[in-house]
Design a protein around this motif. Sequence first.
Motif, PDB file in Angstrom:
ATOM      1  N   MET A 171       0.820  -1.194   0.000  1.00  0.00           N
ATOM      2  CA  MET A 171       0.000   0.000   0.000  1.00  0.00           C
ATOM      3  C   MET A 171       0.863   1.256   0.000  1.00  0.00           C
ATOM      4  SD  MET A 171      -3.491  -0.407   2.062  1.00  0.00           S
ATOM      5  CE  MET A 171      -3.548  -1.917   2.982  1.00  0.00           C
ATOM      6  N   THR A 172       2.047   1.134   0.556  1.00  0.00           N
ATOM      7  CA  THR A 172       2.935   2.291   0.600  1.00  0.00           C
ATOM      8  C   THR A 172       3.320   2.745  -0.800  1.00  0.00           C
ATOM      9  OG1 THR A 172       3.798   1.591   2.739  1.00  0.00           O
ATOM     10  CG2 THR A 172       5.111   3.168   1.519  1.00  0.00           C
ATOM     11  N   VAL A 173       3.623   1.805  -1.674  1.00  0.00           N
ATOM     12  CA  VAL A 173       4.016   2.163  -3.043  1.00  0.00           C
ATOM     13  C   VAL A 173       2.847   2.837  -3.763  1.00  0.00           C
ATOM     14  CG1 VAL A 173       4.730   1.269  -5.288  1.00  0.00           C
ATOM     15  CG2 VAL A 173       5.800   0.401  -3.203  1.00  0.00           C
ATOM     16  N   VAL A 174       1.661   2.257  -3.654  1.00  0.00           N
ATOM     17  CA  VAL A 174       0.493   2.838  -4.316  1.00  0.00           C
ATOM     18  C   VAL A 174       0.228   4.247  -3.784  1.00  0.00           C
ATOM     19  CG1 VAL A 174      -1.998   2.604  -4.675  1.00  0.00           C
ATOM     20  CG2 VAL A 174      -0.524   0.591  -4.789  1.00  0.00           C
ATOM     21  N   ALA A 175       0.282   4.409  -2.476  1.00  0.00           N
ATOM     22  CA  ALA A 175       0.064   5.727  -1.887  1.00  0.00           C
ATOM     23  C   ALA A 175       1.168   6.694  -2.319  1.00  0.00           C
ATOM     24  CB  ALA A 175       0.019   5.629  -0.362  1.00  0.00           C
ATOM     25  N   GLY A 176       2.393   6.206  -2.368  1.00  0.00           N
ATOM     26  CA  GLY A 176       3.515   7.048  -2.774  1.00  0.00           C
ATOM     27  C   GLY A 176       3.432   7.502  -4.213  1.00  0.00           C
ATOM     28  N   LEU A 177       2.840   6.664  -5.064  1.00  0.00           N
ATOM     29  CA  LEU A 177       2.680   7.037  -6.467  1.00  0.00           C
ATOM     30  C   LEU A 177       1.533   8.024  -6.670  1.00  0.00           C
ATOM     31  CD1 LEU A 177       3.235   3.556  -8.135  1.00  0.00           C
ATOM     32  CD2 LEU A 177       4.817   5.508  -8.112  1.00  0.00           C
ATOM     33  N   SER A 178       0.725   8.204  -5.636  1.00  0.00           N
ATOM     34  CA  SER A 178      -0.429   9.095  -5.717  1.00  0.00           C
ATOM     35  C   SER A 178      -0.121  10.517  -5.258  1.00  0.00           C
ATOM     36  CB  SER A 178      -1.572   8.531  -4.870  1.00  0.00           C
ATOM     37  OG  SER A 178      -1.913   7.241  -5.303  1.00  0.00           O
ATOM     38  N   VAL A 179       1.059  10.727  -4.735  1.00  0.00           N
ATOM     39  CA  VAL A 179       1.459  12.060  -4.250  1.00  0.00           C
ATOM     40  C   VAL A 179       2.794  12.439  -4.883  1.00  0.00           C
ATOM     41  CG1 VAL A 179       0.239  11.813  -2.042  1.00  0.00           C
ATOM     42  CG2 VAL A 179       2.611  11.093  -2.210  1.00  0.00           C
ATOM     43  N   ARG A 180       3.243  13.633  -4.567  1.00  0.00           N
ATOM     44  CA  ARG A 180       4.542  14.041  -5.122  1.00  0.00           C
ATOM     45  C   ARG A 180       5.665  13.249  -4.464  1.00  0.00           C
ATOM     46  NH1 ARG A 180       7.432  18.076  -2.168  1.00  0.00           N
ATOM     47  NH2 ARG A 180       6.304  18.693  -0.314  1.00  0.00           N
ATOM     48  N   ASP A 181       6.800  13.232  -5.107  1.00  0.00           N
ATOM     49  CA  ASP A 181       7.961  12.485  -4.628  1.00  0.00           C
ATOM     50  C   ASP A 181       8.397  13.016  -3.261  1.00  0.00           C
ATOM     51  OD1 ASP A 181      10.222  10.924  -4.436  1.00  0.00           O
ATOM     52  OD2 ASP A 181      11.239  11.807  -6.162  1.00  0.00           O
ATOM     53  N   PRO A 182       8.539  12.142  -2.258  1.00  0.00           N
ATOM     54  CA  PRO A 182       8.954  12.623  -0.934  1.00  0.00           C
ATOM     55  C   PRO A 182      10.448  12.930  -0.839  1.00  0.00           C
ATOM     56  CG  PRO A 182       8.669  10.259  -0.874  1.00  0.00           C
ATOM     57  CD  PRO A 182       8.233  10.712  -2.242  1.00  0.00           C
ATOM     58  N   PHE A 183      11.212  12.519  -1.846  1.00  0.00           N
ATOM     59  CA  PHE A 183      12.654  12.744  -1.817  1.00  0.00           C
ATOM     60  C   PHE A 183      12.981  14.148  -2.317  1.00  0.00           C
ATOM     61  CE2 PHE A 183      12.110   8.179  -2.125  1.00  0.00           C
ATOM     62  CZ  PHE A 183      12.921   7.753  -1.085  1.00  0.00           C
ATOM     63  N   LEU A 184      13.610  14.925  -1.457  1.00  0.00           N
ATOM     64  CA  LEU A 184      14.003  16.289  -1.800  1.00  0.00           C
ATOM     65  C   LEU A 184      15.420  16.284  -2.349  1.00  0.00           C
ATOM     66  CD1 LEU A 184      12.687  18.028   1.441  1.00  0.00           C
ATOM     67  CD2 LEU A 184      11.526  17.856  -0.770  1.00  0.00           C
TER      68      LEU A 184
ATOM     69  N   ILE B 218       1.190  10.286   2.430  1.00  0.00           N
ATOM     70  CA  ILE B 218       1.274   8.854   2.122  1.00  0.00           C
ATOM     71  C   ILE B 218       0.622   8.052   3.239  1.00  0.00           C
ATOM     72  CG2 ILE B 218       2.883   6.908   1.902  1.00  0.00           C
ATOM     73  CD1 ILE B 218       4.766   8.874   0.394  1.00  0.00           C
ATOM     74  N   ASP B 219       0.896   8.419   4.477  1.00  0.00           N
ATOM     75  CA  ASP B 219       0.316   7.733   5.625  1.00  0.00           C
ATOM     76  C   ASP B 219      -1.209   7.830   5.593  1.00  0.00           C
ATOM     77  OD1 ASP B 219       0.748   6.306   8.127  1.00  0.00           O
ATOM     78  OD2 ASP B 219       0.062   8.137   9.126  1.00  0.00           O
ATOM     79  N   SER B 220      -1.715   9.001   5.295  1.00  0.00           N
ATOM     80  CA  SER B 220      -3.159   9.207   5.219  1.00  0.00           C
ATOM     81  C   SER B 220      -3.778   8.382   4.094  1.00  0.00           C
ATOM     82  CB  SER B 220      -3.459  10.693   5.015  1.00  0.00           C
ATOM     83  OG  SER B 220      -4.836  10.905   4.847  1.00  0.00           O
ATOM     84  N   LEU B 221      -3.139   8.372   2.937  1.00  0.00           N
ATOM     85  CA  LEU B 221      -3.648   7.585   1.810  1.00  0.00           C
ATOM     86  C   LEU B 221      -3.627   6.095   2.117  1.00  0.00           C
ATOM     87  CD1 LEU B 221      -2.163   9.433  -1.278  1.00  0.00           C
ATOM     88  CD2 LEU B 221      -4.583   9.130  -0.721  1.00  0.00           C
ATOM     89  N   ARG B 222      -2.566   5.625   2.773  1.00  0.00           N
ATOM     90  CA  ARG B 222      -2.507   4.211   3.144  1.00  0.00           C
ATOM     91  C   ARG B 222      -3.717   3.844   4.010  1.00  0.00           C
ATOM     92  NH1 ARG B 222       0.874   2.082   6.314  1.00  0.00           N
ATOM     93  NH2 ARG B 222       1.317   0.138   5.271  1.00  0.00           N
ATOM     94  N   LYS B 223      -4.055   4.712   4.948  1.00  0.00           N
ATOM     95  CA  LYS B 223      -5.211   4.454   5.820  1.00  0.00           C
ATOM     96  C   LYS B 223      -6.506   4.449   5.018  1.00  0.00           C
ATOM     97  CE  LYS B 223      -2.923   6.298   9.882  1.00  0.00           C
ATOM     98  NZ  LYS B 223      -2.709   7.473  10.718  1.00  0.00           N
ATOM     99  N   GLN B 224      -6.628   5.381   4.063  1.00  0.00           N
ATOM    100  CA  GLN B 224      -7.823   5.426   3.226  1.00  0.00           C
ATOM    101  C   GLN B 224      -7.933   4.175   2.363  1.00  0.00           C
ATOM    102  OE1 GLN B 224      -8.347   9.141   1.032  1.00  0.00           O
ATOM    103  NE2 GLN B 224      -7.159  10.187   2.599  1.00  0.00           N
ATOM    104  N   PHE B 225      -6.809   3.773   1.749  1.00  0.00           N
ATOM    105  CA  PHE B 225      -6.817   2.582   0.908  1.00  0.00           C
ATOM    106  C   PHE B 225      -7.170   1.345   1.729  1.00  0.00           C
ATOM    107  CE2 PHE B 225      -3.466   4.656  -2.049  1.00  0.00           C
ATOM    108  CZ  PHE B 225      -4.461   5.396  -2.671  1.00  0.00           C
TER     109      PHE B 225
END
Length: 111
Positions: free
Chosen positions: A1-14, A74-81
Amino acid sequence: MTVVAGLSVRDPFLIPFDKKDLAESAKAQLSARDCSDHIALVRAYNGWKDAERQQSGHEYCWKNFLAAQTLKAIDSLRKQFFSLLKDTGMVDKPSENCNSRSILMRAVICA
């Protein structure tokens, strides 16, 4: 779920312009030389969650060139998913324990 949530938001790597080498090195350490952005994302998220439990999430983000707001998203999206998967009957365990292959397979097929 982390990957799916991560692909749904901007890149967390600065990648700050003046610290590009350090930022890329931090990301490479998270991917453990696997050359996978998805593995780096999962490890970054898991590390951040561990750091949050110890009240040091901000320091973890600073050290690893990560955007705390994106990790929170990402954490919020994981919970929603998870909630959506639970509502459809695909999972019935807490989201932190949703790592079995059968659950993942069903979620991937559903997606």
